[in-house]
Design a protein around this motif. Structure first.
Motif, PDB file in Angstrom:
ATOM      1  N   GLY A 280       0.702  -1.220  -0.057  1.00 51.67           N
ATOM      2  CA  GLY A 280      -0.138  -0.166   0.014  1.00 51.67           C
ATOM      3  C   GLY A 280       1.065   1.245  -0.147  1.00 51.67           C
ATOM      4  O   GLY A 280       0.121   2.224  -0.218  1.00 51.67           O
ATOM      5  N   THR A 281       2.066   1.125   0.175  1.00 51.64           N
ATOM      6  CA  THR A 281       3.011   2.345   0.042  1.00 51.64           C
ATOM      7  C   THR A 281       3.934   2.243  -1.148  1.00 51.64           C
ATOM      8  O   THR A 281       4.733   3.191  -1.036  1.00 51.64           O
ATOM      9  CB  THR A 281       3.815   2.577   1.383  1.00 51.64           C
ATOM     10  OG1 THR A 281       4.649   1.347   1.623  1.00 51.64           O
ATOM     11  CG2 THR A 281       2.651   2.527   2.572  1.00 51.64           C
ATOM     12  N   PHE A 282       3.696   1.272  -1.777  1.00 50.09           N
ATOM     13  CA  PHE A 282       4.879   0.752  -2.739  1.00 50.09           C
ATOM     14  C   PHE A 282       4.086   0.500  -4.430  1.00 50.09           C
ATOM     15  O   PHE A 282       4.754   0.347  -5.232  1.00 50.09           O
ATOM     16  CB  PHE A 282       5.625  -0.183  -2.697  1.00 50.09           C
ATOM     17  CG  PHE A 282       7.072   0.066  -3.055  1.00 50.09           C
ATOM     18  CD1 PHE A 282       8.125   0.875  -2.415  1.00 50.09           C
ATOM     19  CD2 PHE A 282       7.571  -1.089  -3.896  1.00 50.09           C
ATOM     20  CE1 PHE A 282       9.344   0.879  -3.150  1.00 50.09           C
ATOM     21  CE2 PHE A 282       8.842  -0.930  -4.302  1.00 50.09           C
ATOM     22  CZ  PHE A 282       9.585  -0.100  -4.041  1.00 50.09           C
ATOM     23  N   GLY A 283       2.883   0.432  -4.279  1.00 51.57           N
ATOM     24  CA  GLY A 283       2.114   0.241  -5.580  1.00 51.57           C
ATOM     25  C   GLY A 283       2.498  -0.905  -6.063  1.00 51.57           C
ATOM     26  O   GLY A 283       2.748  -2.016  -5.246  1.00 51.57           O
TER      27      GLY A 283
ATOM     28  N   GLU B 205       6.663   3.319  -9.792  1.00 54.40           N
ATOM     29  CA  GLU B 205       6.974   4.598  -9.386  1.00 54.40           C
ATOM     30  C   GLU B 205       8.567   4.851  -8.800  1.00 54.40           C
ATOM     31  O   GLU B 205       9.328   5.452  -9.248  1.00 54.40           O
ATOM     32  CB  GLU B 205       6.092   5.296  -8.675  1.00 54.40           C
ATOM     33  CG  GLU B 205       4.823   5.638  -9.274  1.00 54.40           C
ATOM     34  CD  GLU B 205       3.896   4.324  -9.287  1.00 54.40           C
ATOM     35  OE1 GLU B 205       3.963   3.202  -8.661  1.00 54.40           O
ATOM     36  OE2 GLU B 205       2.976   4.201 -10.246  1.00 54.40           O
ATOM     37  N   PHE B 206       8.870   3.706  -7.886  1.00 54.59           N
ATOM     38  CA  PHE B 206      10.057   3.721  -7.449  1.00 54.59           C
ATOM     39  C   PHE B 206      11.103   3.080  -8.575  1.00 54.59           C
ATOM     40  O   PHE B 206      12.294   3.637  -8.311  1.00 54.59           O
ATOM     41  CB  PHE B 206       9.828   2.712  -6.011  1.00 54.59           C
ATOM     42  CG  PHE B 206       9.174   3.163  -5.060  1.00 54.59           C
ATOM     43  CD1 PHE B 206       9.539   4.258  -4.196  1.00 54.59           C
ATOM     44  CD2 PHE B 206       8.004   3.143  -5.052  1.00 54.59           C
ATOM     45  CE1 PHE B 206       8.604   4.672  -3.307  1.00 54.59           C
ATOM     46  CE2 PHE B 206       6.929   3.762  -4.225  1.00 54.59           C
ATOM     47  CZ  PHE B 206       7.305   4.593  -3.128  1.00 54.59           C
TER      48      PHE B 206
ATOM     49  N   GLN C 260      -7.751   0.424  -2.815  1.00 58.80           N
ATOM     50  CA  GLN C 260      -7.833   0.621  -4.203  1.00 58.80           C
ATOM     51  C   GLN C 260      -6.861  -0.174  -5.029  1.00 58.80           C
ATOM     52  O   GLN C 260      -5.694  -0.418  -4.821  1.00 58.80           O
ATOM     53  CB  GLN C 260      -7.514   1.942  -4.523  1.00 58.80           C
ATOM     54  CG  GLN C 260      -7.749   2.414  -5.813  1.00 58.80           C
ATOM     55  CD  GLN C 260      -7.130   3.456  -6.390  1.00 58.80           C
ATOM     56  OE1 GLN C 260      -6.736   4.706  -5.636  1.00 58.80           O
ATOM     57  NE2 GLN C 260      -6.989   3.891  -7.678  1.00 58.80           N
TER      58      GLN C 260
END
Lengths: 248, 302
Positions: B22-25, B29-30, B74
């Protein structure tokens, strides 16, 4: 995106209740107006997203009002202090899609991404019409800057002290009545109720839906909104959305 | 050279650093910021059977030592996760992944576990019985030992992969919950999920979050997480993935000393997106300074 340590060059009251902070640092990754930065403020956990009102090769200008802890702390910062910004974030306006006679509009401190936009459109040989709204005369800022860009400028004030009395929507309706603009295309930055009201009188355009977010770079899904294209992250697919995709 | 290798129920990681679900998809993005293949593993975005848009806006509130989120799981749904997200992630992260799954019934958990069982890129299944944001009033399976046991046993049957149950801190007795998981066949425990919290906008005189309550994470919850890892370590004989407010190498060492085999980093990724890769570098340096040769040597030592 990178985490850039900017140095505050200026941080001053621009007019009643509105501040301008100019920060120096690497702006080479900025693609265009409508993008934003997410700034780290000492003493607050989450970063605060701020629109880029104006930028050049050496720095960024942020225009803000004190609305909470973050902006209150920003107003107390001094030139020479450094500030960590995730920069640049978001998509920015699609400049090629903006026709010759577009209206660029907004209200208050959040409106200022249209300043850089007006400069870029004018430089590209287009003739945008800027409509900006304020509460009263002593809250007006950047009027001379817009005039210096060379675009048509209409000011609306709620108390009627300057320009059209009422909102930017009233001013835009008047432009249409006077045959000066058909309101076919609009670029809007500002509070949600204002943008929704603008969307009701225009046919097409681009809207800056920047809102409450955590990371600012698409990881947390904190800012997702439902659009006609499905769920979209305001920070990543936005903050600029096309009118036809927005569900108000 | 210090040894940062750790083992989670037979799955060996180069280091104990795992971005939290939930904090890293799904890593994309990272991966634009750093080489994510250096991480120990990745617990990807909590996956449900159906696609979910999540909760209404606003979903985020800032706090003095952390944040509240009420995103509400989500995600694009298990079919899209298997068809699109995992293959993309596996290309840039060629190590065993942690599949975080969230069901709304035992049947859904089973279906998700079976789906992840068939995915070779998945090394561990992390059973999220504890999302505080998807049921009215924050009710979740993890607040009831019998429910947690039932789901754990059903998932255990549905897959051959190691099953870690992610527990909620919003319970009376965390050790009892962990014992239930152990009895039901869990291979490990992840803890803690977020603490249920609230903020009020005093000008609007309303809750900040549209969902009213949200999950509190960030540095403020670290001592709570550490205490619960310590309690669970004493209660069960299972590997633990410790999480909650970790942002420094010292936090990781503390968590291992409390009994964690590996750690997850959550909220810190959202404030400083380079946190995990910085910790991959800083942890061995800090271990060397402290004269720690391997994490096994300090696990549960406190």
């Amino acid at each position: 995106m990178k985490d850039e340590l900017f140095t505050i060059e200026r941080n001053e009251l621009l007019c009643r209740g509105t501040y301008l902070m100019r920060i120096k640092g690497d702006t080479s990754q900025i693609k265009g107006p409508g993008q934003f930065v997410n700034i780290k403020i000492d003493g607050l956990y989450l970063r605060r997203p701020m629109s880029i009102a104006n930028y050049d090769d050496e720095g960024i200008e942020i225009i803000y009002k004190i609305v909470g802890d973050g902006t209150a702390k920003m107003a107390a910062m001094e030139p020479g202090e450094t500030i960590s910004c995730l920069c640049p974030l978001g998509n920015g306006f699609d400049i090629d899609a903006i026709p010759d006679n577009a209206i660029l509009t907004g209200g208050g401190a959040g409106a200022m991404p249209i300043y850089k936009l007006s400069k870029m459109l004018t430089e590209a040989g287009k003739a945008p019409h800027v409509v900006i709204g304020f509460n009263r005369e002593d809250e007006i800022f950047f009027a001379d800057e817009f005039r210096a860009v060379g675009c048509d400028l209409t000011i609306a004030t709620m108390d009627g002290s300057v320009g059209v009395k009422g909102t930017v929507v009233d001013a835009m309706k008047l432009l249409k009545e006077e045959g000066k603009n058909d309101l076919a295309y609009v670029c809007v930055c500002g509070p949600d109720p204002m943008m929704k009201a603008v969307s009701e009188i225009t046919q097409d355009g681009q809207f800056d839906l920047g809102g409450r977010m955590a990371c600012g770079f698409g990881a947390c899904m904190g800012c997702t909104i439902e659009t006609k294209k499905g769920p979209q992250r305001v920070c990543k697919e936005g903050p600029i959305f096309m009118q036809e995709d927005i569900i108000w | 050279m210090v040894d940062t290798k750790v083992s989670l129920a037979g799955v060996v990681l180069d280091n104990p650093i795992i971005p939290a679900s939930g904090t890293f998809g799904f890593g994309k993005e990272f991966s634009e910021l750093y080489d994510i293949s250096k991480l120990g593993s990745i617990s990807f975005k909590g996956t449900t059977v159906e696609p979910r848009t999540g909760n209404a806006q606003p979903r985020i509130a800032d706090c003095k030592a952390g944040m509240l989120n009420a995103v509400g799981l989500q995600n694009p749904g298990v079919d899209a996760v298997l068809a699109e997200e995992i293959p993309e992630l596996a290309k840039i992260f060629p190590k065993p992944l942690i599949a975080n799954i969230s069901g709304f019934s035992e049947e859904e958990f089973v279906r998700l576990a079976e789906a992840m069982d068939s995915e070779p890129a998945v090394g561990i299944i992390e059973v999220n019985v504890s999302c505080p944001n998807v049921h009215a009033g924050g009710v979740n399976f993890a607040s009831d030992r019998k429910e947690t046991e039932k789901i754990t046993a059903a998932v255990r049957k549905a897959t051959k992969k190691p099953v870690f149950v992610k527990l909620s801190p919003n319970v009376t007795d965390i050790a009892d919950m962990a014992k239930g998981c152990e009895a039901a066949g869990a291979d490990g425990i992840s803890l803690i999920n977020t603490l249920l919290g609230m903020r009020i906008d005093i000008k609007r005189r309303k809750p900040v979050l549209a969902n009213r309550y949200g999950g509190y994470s960030g540095p403020g919850i670290f001592p709570v997480a550490l205490r619960m890892v310590d309690q669970v370590r004493h209660a069960v004989d299972l590997p633990i993935i410790g999480m909650g407010g970790i942002s420094t190498a010292d936090d990781i060492i503390e968590m291992v000393m409390a009994g964690a085999s590996a750690v997850q980093i959550g909220a810190a990724n959202l404030v400083d997106p380079w946190t995990c890769i910085r910790l991959v570098d800083e942890l061995p340096a800090r271990m060397e300074e402290l004269g720690i040769e391997s994490l096994d040597e300090i696990r549960g030592i406190a």
